[in-house]
Write a protein that holds these residues in place. Structure first.
Motif, PDB file in Angstrom:
ATOM      1  N   GLY A   1       0.690  -1.216  -0.097  1.00  0.00           N
ATOM      2  CA  GLY A   1       0.063   0.040   0.027  1.00  0.00           C
ATOM      3  C   GLY A   1       0.920   1.103  -0.027  1.00  0.00           C
ATOM      4  N   ALA A   2       1.799   1.252   0.672  1.00  0.00           N
ATOM      5  CA  ALA A   2       2.684   2.295   0.939  1.00  0.00           C
ATOM      6  C   ALA A   2       3.532   2.618  -0.387  1.00  0.00           C
ATOM      7  CB  ALA A   2       3.688   2.199   2.057  1.00  0.00           C
ATOM      8  N   SER A   3       3.882   1.622  -0.953  1.00  0.00           N
ATOM      9  CA  SER A   3       4.411   1.767  -2.469  1.00  0.00           C
ATOM     10  C   SER A   3       3.910   2.410  -3.474  1.00  0.00           C
ATOM     11  CB  SER A   3       5.151   0.543  -2.677  1.00  0.00           C
ATOM     12  OG  SER A   3       4.175  -0.480  -3.223  1.00  0.00           O
ATOM     13  N   ALA A   4       2.484   2.131  -3.353  1.00  0.00           N
ATOM     14  CA  ALA A   4       1.694   2.960  -4.245  1.00  0.00           C
ATOM     15  C   ALA A   4       1.186   4.368  -3.907  1.00  0.00           C
ATOM     16  CB  ALA A   4       0.265   2.130  -4.145  1.00  0.00           C
ATOM     17  N   VAL A   5       1.875   4.851  -2.978  1.00  0.00           N
ATOM     18  CA  VAL A   5       1.612   6.228  -2.620  1.00  0.00           C
ATOM     19  C   VAL A   5       2.638   7.222  -3.271  1.00  0.00           C
ATOM     20  CG1 VAL A   5       1.522   8.008  -0.769  1.00  0.00           C
ATOM     21  CG2 VAL A   5       0.510   5.839  -0.418  1.00  0.00           C
TER      22      VAL A   5
ATOM     23  N   ALA B   1       3.403  11.586  -3.831  1.00  0.00           N
ATOM     24  CA  ALA B   1       2.868  12.929  -3.354  1.00  0.00           C
ATOM     25  C   ALA B   1       3.848  13.984  -4.015  1.00  0.00           C
ATOM     26  CB  ALA B   1       2.867  13.006  -2.049  1.00  0.00           C
ATOM     27  N   HIS B   2       3.469  15.274  -4.280  1.00  0.00           N
ATOM     28  CA  HIS B   2       4.085  16.447  -4.723  1.00  0.00           C
ATOM     29  C   HIS B   2       5.055  16.838  -3.754  1.00  0.00           C
ATOM     30  CE1 HIS B   2       5.258  19.790  -7.026  1.00  0.00           C
ATOM     31  NE2 HIS B   2       4.619  20.434  -6.056  1.00  0.00           N
ATOM     32  N   ALA B   3       6.438  16.814  -4.037  1.00  0.00           N
ATOM     33  CA  ALA B   3       7.286  17.536  -2.760  1.00  0.00           C
ATOM     34  C   ALA B   3       7.447  18.928  -3.185  1.00  0.00           C
ATOM     35  CB  ALA B   3       8.697  16.893  -2.666  1.00  0.00           C
ATOM     36  N   ASP B   4       7.304  19.872  -2.157  1.00  0.00           N
ATOM     37  CA  ASP B   4       7.672  21.182  -2.631  1.00  0.00           C
ATOM     38  C   ASP B   4       8.502  21.885  -1.463  1.00  0.00           C
ATOM     39  OD1 ASP B   4       7.401  23.951  -3.098  1.00  0.00           O
ATOM     40  OD2 ASP B   4       5.135  23.929  -3.437  1.00  0.00           O
ATOM     41  N   LEU B   5       9.617  21.780  -1.430  1.00  0.00           N
ATOM     42  CA  LEU B   5      10.586  22.494  -0.561  1.00  0.00           C
ATOM     43  C   LEU B   5      10.220  24.042  -0.415  1.00  0.00           C
ATOM     44  CD1 LEU B   5      12.891  22.197   1.484  1.00  0.00           C
ATOM     45  CD2 LEU B   5      14.347  22.467  -0.443  1.00  0.00           C
TER      46      LEU B   5
ATOM     47  N   GLU C   1       7.358  25.582  -0.038  1.00  0.00           N
ATOM     48  CA  GLU C   1       6.093  25.621   0.544  1.00  0.00           C
ATOM     49  C   GLU C   1       6.889  25.469   2.005  1.00  0.00           C
ATOM     50  OE1 GLU C   1       2.607  23.594  -0.574  1.00  0.00           O
ATOM     51  OE2 GLU C   1       3.087  22.491   1.320  1.00  0.00           O
ATOM     52  N   VAL C   2       7.674  24.553   2.176  1.00  0.00           N
ATOM     53  CA  VAL C   2       8.065  24.329   3.620  1.00  0.00           C
ATOM     54  C   VAL C   2       8.873  25.681   4.042  1.00  0.00           C
ATOM     55  CG1 VAL C   2       9.738  23.061   5.059  1.00  0.00           C
ATOM     56  CG2 VAL C   2       8.291  21.875   3.457  1.00  0.00           C
TER      57      VAL C   2
END
Lengths: 495, 184
Positions: free
Chosen positions: A14-18, A20-24, A26-27
Motif C-alpha cells: 500500500g505504501a509503495s503505491a503512494v 505525493a508532490h514535494a515542494d520544498l 512551501e516548507v
C-alpha cells in the motif's frame, strides 16, 4: 503469524503505491511565517517556554456520585464547587465568579470577585503605555476561575459572553458545522499580571476544545506545544481534582471550581528540542468509576493555540461550499428585477409565520402536495418553537432560463443559522411560484416531512449526485488546506 | 517473526538515525516520500498525509539549528501529526455522520480495517509491521510505556483479524487516498 506477515506485506504494498508532490519552497515559506510568529511571541510574551516530556494528568472523581446526565452533572458541579475547593490543598487560592448562565455547559459559582480584572501591571515586554489590546473585549467577559500557580503566576480565566467567532468577527462558513466548537462557542480569555498573551496583551484568547474517551481508563492524550506552560481543564463531571505528573514535569494538582481547573506545566531544565520530541504529551487518567459511562466525560483545555485576532487573515476564508453554488445563468426573463422582487414577495408570504396557512394563496407553491401535513407535523414537534422564530434572508438570484430561478438563502432560527441553502422558483405563465422541494427541505429541518416520516426532503442542488460528490471532495480538500495553513489560526484547529 | 523490512523506496523509509548531519534540503529530498507513505498508512489519506509531513518539515526547518537528530525529530512530528489529525477527525465524526466503517458495516479494504483502530493502535501497528520497529522504539515515538505497545498491537491485531476474517472482507491494499467524505 500469518496475519502479521500478510499485514506487513500489504502495508508495504500500500505504501509503495503512494506518491505525493514535494515542494520544498512551501516548507521554507511556512517556516519563515512561523519564525515571525515565534519572534512576536518572544517579544511580547512572558508565557514561559517550557515543558517537553511525558506526564499524566489524572482526574479524581467524586466517587459518591455517579454521573447521570450532563445537565445534572453541570448543576452538581456548580453546587459542589465550594467543597471541591476546600478539599484540595493545591488550589486553596482558587476562586470563581460569574453567573451560571455565563458558563458554557459548565457549572459555575458566583463569588465576590470584581469583573474587571485587567492585570494591574503591564506584561513584561508588552506595551508599557496605552491600553491593553484586550481591554475592548474584557467587558464582554466574566471571570470564572483564578489560581496562583506553584511558580507564583496568577492566572485568571474569563469567559466571553459571545461566541469566539462573533467576538473577533470571524465568518467561517464551514457548512459541516465542524468549526462550530472552535468559533461558535464562547471564547476563554486567560491572563494574569505577569503573563502576556500572543498579541502583546496580558491576555490570551482561546477556544475550548473537547477531549474524548480513548479507553476505559484514559481520555484522549493531550499534546502541548513547547510554548505552553499551563492548561485549563474544564469538565461537566462532578469531579473534584485534576493533576499532572510524569517524567520531566513538576507534579501539579488543582481542584475543580465551577468545573474548571488550571494545571501548571513546569518542566525541569532547559528546553531541549534536539531530543526529537515535538512537545510534551500528557495523558489524562480518569477514575474507573466513570468507565461505565464514558460518554459522560467531557473536558476542554487551553493549549498553545497561536491566535491573535489582529492577525486573522480574511484570506483564510475558504471558498464557498458546494451547497452555496448556484447554477450558471441562462436566458433571462424580460424583467429580471421585477421577477426577483416578485419571488421575494411570494417567498416572504410563504414563510410568514404571522399569516395562517389557510390565508395564504395556494398558488404560492408549484405543488403543495404533503406540505400542509408536514407543516402540522412540524408544529406538533420539538422544533415548533424554533421554526416559529426562524427568519429568512434571500441573498442571491440566478435565472437559468426565463421561467426558472435559483436563489441562495439562509435561515436564522433559535436553533442556529442554516446558511447557504438553495431554493427554486418557477414561472407558471402568470405568477412565480416557489417549488415544493424548496419549502419541504426547510420543513425537514424542523421535523416536518412532506413525503412521510421516513422521507426527509433532500436539499436542492443544481448538481447531480456524482457532480456534487466531486465538488464536495474538491471543496473539502481546498478548505482543509486553508484550515491547515499556518497563517490561518485558529482555523487550523477547527477540524 | 517478521523479517526486517528491506531499506529503499519500495519497502518503506530507512530507519537508521542519522550518523552524520545532512543538509535540510538533502533530508527533505530523501525523506519526504517515505514520510508521506508512513503518514498515509497512519491517517489513511494521501493529501492529509502530505499536509502533515509538510507541517513536520516546517517545524523541523524552524528548529533545524537546535535539533541533533533531525530524522528522529521528523518522524516523531509525523507520528504526532497523524495522531493529532485522527483526534480531530474523531471530533468531527462525533458531530456529523461518518462513512467510516463501523462494526455494523463490512470493511472492504485493509485501510478500512485500520480505520477501525484507535489512533494509538494504528500508529503502533504501522510502526511495528511497516517500519519494523521494536516496542521500545514505538513506545518512544508514540509516547507510552513499552509494555503498553504490546497491548496496543495485540488488541489492534485482534480487531483487524476479526474484521479481515469476516466473510466478504476484501483483501486489497490500502492507501488509495480516497476516503469517503464525512458528512455535511
Amino acid at each position: 503469524m500469518d496475519l502479521e506477515r500478510d499485514l506487513a506485506d500489504r502495508l508495504r504494498a500500500g505504501a509503495s503505491a503512494v506518491s505525493a508532490h514535494a515542494d520544498l519552497d512551501e516548507v521554507v515559506a511556512g517556516a519563515s511565517g512561523r519564525r515571525r510568529r515565534t519572534r512576536r511571541l518572544s517579544i511580547g510574551g512572558a508565557v514561559a517556554v517550557v515543558a517537553i516530556g511525558v506526564g499524566g494528568v489524572f482526574l479524581v472523581a467524586d466517587r459518591d456520585r455517579a454521573p447521570v446526565d450532563r445537565s445534572a452533572a453541570a448543576q452538581r458541579a456548580a453546587v459542589d464547587s465550594s467543597p471541591a475547593t476546600a478539599s484540595a490543598p493545591a488550589a486553596t487560592d482558587a476562586a470563581a465568579a460569574t453567573s451560571p448562565e455565563d458558563l458554557d455547559a459548565v457549572g459555575g459559582q458566583s463569588v465576590d470577585v470584581p469583573l474587571s480584572t485587567t492585570p494591574a501591571s503591564a506584561p513584561p515586554n508588552g506595551p508599557s503605555d496605552g491600553p491593553d489590546p484586550a481591554d475592548e473585549y474584557l467587558d464582554r467577559t466574566s471571570e470564572i476561575y483564578r489560581r496562583t500557580l506553584p511558580s507564583g503566576d496568577e492566572v485568571t480565566v474569563r469567559l466571553s459572553d459571545v461566541a469566539y467567532g462573533e467576538l473577533f468577527d470571524i465568518d467561517w462558513v464551514a457548512p459541516t458545522g465542524s468549526a462550530e466548537l472552535c468559533v461558535g462557542h464562547p471564547a476563554a480569555m486567560i491572563g494574569g499580571p505577569d503573563l502576556a498573551g500572543d498579541w502583546s496583551s496580558a491576555w490570551a484568547v482561546r477556544q475550548w476544545l473537547p477531549l474524548h474517551v480513548e479507553n476505559e481508563t484514559h481520555v484522549e492524550e493531550l499534546y502541548f506545544g513547547d510554548d505552553s506552560n499551563f492548561v485549563v481543564v474544564r469538565t461537566i463531571l462532578p469531579a473534584v481534582e485534576v493533576g499532572v505528573s510524569g517524567p520531566g514535569i513538576h507534579a501539579d494538582r488543582a481542584a475543580f471550581v465551577g468545573g474548571i481547573a488550571i494545571l501548571e506545566l513546569n518542566r525541569d531544565g532547559e528546553l531541549t528540542s534536539g531530543d526529537g520530541a515535538e512537545g510534551p504529551m500528557v495523558t489524562m487518567v480518569t477514575d474507573p468509576a466513570f468507565a461505565a459511562a464514558p460518554d459522560q466525560l467531557e473536558f476542554s483545555l487551553y493549549a498553545h493555540i497561536r491566535q491573535t485576532p489582529a492577525l486573522f487573515d480574511p484570506a483564510c476564508q475558504p471558498p464557498p461550499p458546494p451547497s452555496a453554488l448556484l447554477p450558471p445563468p441562462g436566458a433571462q426573463p424580460a424583467d429580471t428585477a421585477a421577477a426577483e422582487a416578485e419571488i421575494r414577495a411570494r417567498h416572504a408570504l410563504l414563510v410568514d409565520q404571522t399569516v395562517a396557512p389557510e390565508d395564504k394563496p395556494e398558488w404560492l407553491l408549484d405543488d403543495a402536495t404533503g406540505v400542509t401535513a408536514a407543516r402540522e407535523q412540524m408544529e406538533a414537534g420539538q422544533y415548533a418553537e424554533s421554526a416559529a422564530g426562524a427568519k429568512y434572508t434571500l441573498e442571491e438570484f440566478v435565472f437559468t432560463d426565463p421561467v426558472t430561478a435559483w436563489f441562495r438563502y439562509s435561515i436564522d432560527s433559535p436553533t442556529g443559522l442554516f446558511s447557504n441553502r438553495l431554493g427554486q422558483a418557477t414561472f407558471n405563465g402568470e405568477v412565480w411560484q416557489i417549488t415544493r422541494q424548496t419549502i419541504c427541505q426547510d420543513l425537514t429541518l424542523a421535523a416536518g416531512y412532506c413525503d412521510g416520516d421516513d422521507n426527509p426532503t433532500p436539499s436542492l442542488s443544481p448538481f447531480d449526485e456524482a457532480e456534487l460528490e466531486a465538488l464536495w471532495r474538491d471543496w473539502e480538500l481546498e478548505s482543509g488546506l486553508y484550515r491547515r495553513a499556518l497563517s490561518c489560526d485558529p482555523l487550523v484547529f477547527c477540524a | 517473526m517478521i523479517e526486517p523490512a528491506a531499506t529503499g523506496d519500495e519497502a518503506g523509509p530507512t530507519i537508521e538515525f542519522e550518523a552524520e548531519r545532512v543538509s535540510f534540503e538533502a533530508l527533505y529530498a530523501d525523506q519526504f516520500l517515505p514520510m508521506v507513505r508512513l503518514a498515509t498508512l497512519m491517517c489513511g489519506r494521501v493529501e492529509v498525509a502530505r499536509d502533515i509531513v509538510q507541517d513536520a518539515f516546517v517545524r523541523l526547518h524552524v528548529k533545524w539549528a537546535g535539533v541533533d537528530q533531525p530524522q528522529a525529530y521528523l518522524r516523531r512530528s509525523v507520528v504526532n501529526g497523524c495522531r493529532s489529525r485522527a483526534r480531530w477527525e474523531r471530533l468531527r465524526r462525533g458531530r456529523v455522520s461518518s462513512n467510516v466503517p463501523t462494526t455494523q458495516q463490512q470493511p472492504e479494504e485493509l485501510n478500512d480495517v485500520l480505520a477501525l483502530l484507535s489512533a494509538r493502535q494504528r500508529a503502533a501497528i504501522v510502526l511495528r509491521f511497516y517500519e519494523q520497529r521494536n516496542e521500545a522504539e514505538i513506545a518512544e515515538l508514540i509516547g507510552c510505556r513499552p509494555g503498553t505497545v504490546g497491548s496496543l498491537i495485540s488488541r489492534g491485531l485482534a480487531t483487524m483479524k476479526h474484521h479481515l476474517d469476516a466473510p466478504g472482507a476484501g483483501r486489497s491494499a490500502p492507501t488509495d487516498g480516497s476516503e469517503p467524505r464525512h458528512g455535511s
